[in-house]
Design a protein around this motif. Structure first.
Motif: not given
Length: 109
Positions: A66-79, A82-93
């Motif tokens: 799976f894919h994860a969006a996170r902050n490498t400084v604070t370790l905050e996970v935004y969401g 699934p790995a089959q998603t070709p780009e980050p979901p609009r809602e997550l962005l």
């Protein structure tokens, strides 16, 4: 400790239960690629300070990627998604843009 929720099975897991897979959404090269393209695929990765999109595998769980969006400084996970998603979901962005000053969701798509 980094804690991610697997979007495939719904389990929340600590990073010790997961296996990192590097940068998400990169172009994979095939057997017909030249040496420089293969080198770029293997070694040239983003290592940003801040928002980063990564691949993870639920190694000690369902075993799926799976894919994860996170902050490498604070370790905050935004969401996660699934790995089959070709780009980050609009809602997550949009969620990241609301939290992170200067983040441009259009630059990711």
């Amino acid at each position: 400790m980094l804690v991610l929720t697997c979007p495939c099975c719904g389990a929340t897991a600590e990073e010790t239960e997961l296996a990192p897979g590097g940068e998400a959404h990169i172009a994979r090269v095939g057997p017909g690629a030249d040496a420089s393209a293969f080198e770029a695929y293997l070694f040239h990765r983003k290592n940003p300070r801040g928002v980063h999109f990564e691949r993870w595998r639920h190694a000690h769980g369902c075993g799926k990627w799976f894919h994860a969006a996170r902050n490498t400084v604070t370790l905050e996970v935004y969401g996660t998604y699934p790995a089959q998603t070709p780009e980050p979901p609009r809602e997550l962005l949009e969620k990241i843009a609301a939290k992170v000053p200067g983040f441009d969701p259009e630059a990711r798509t």
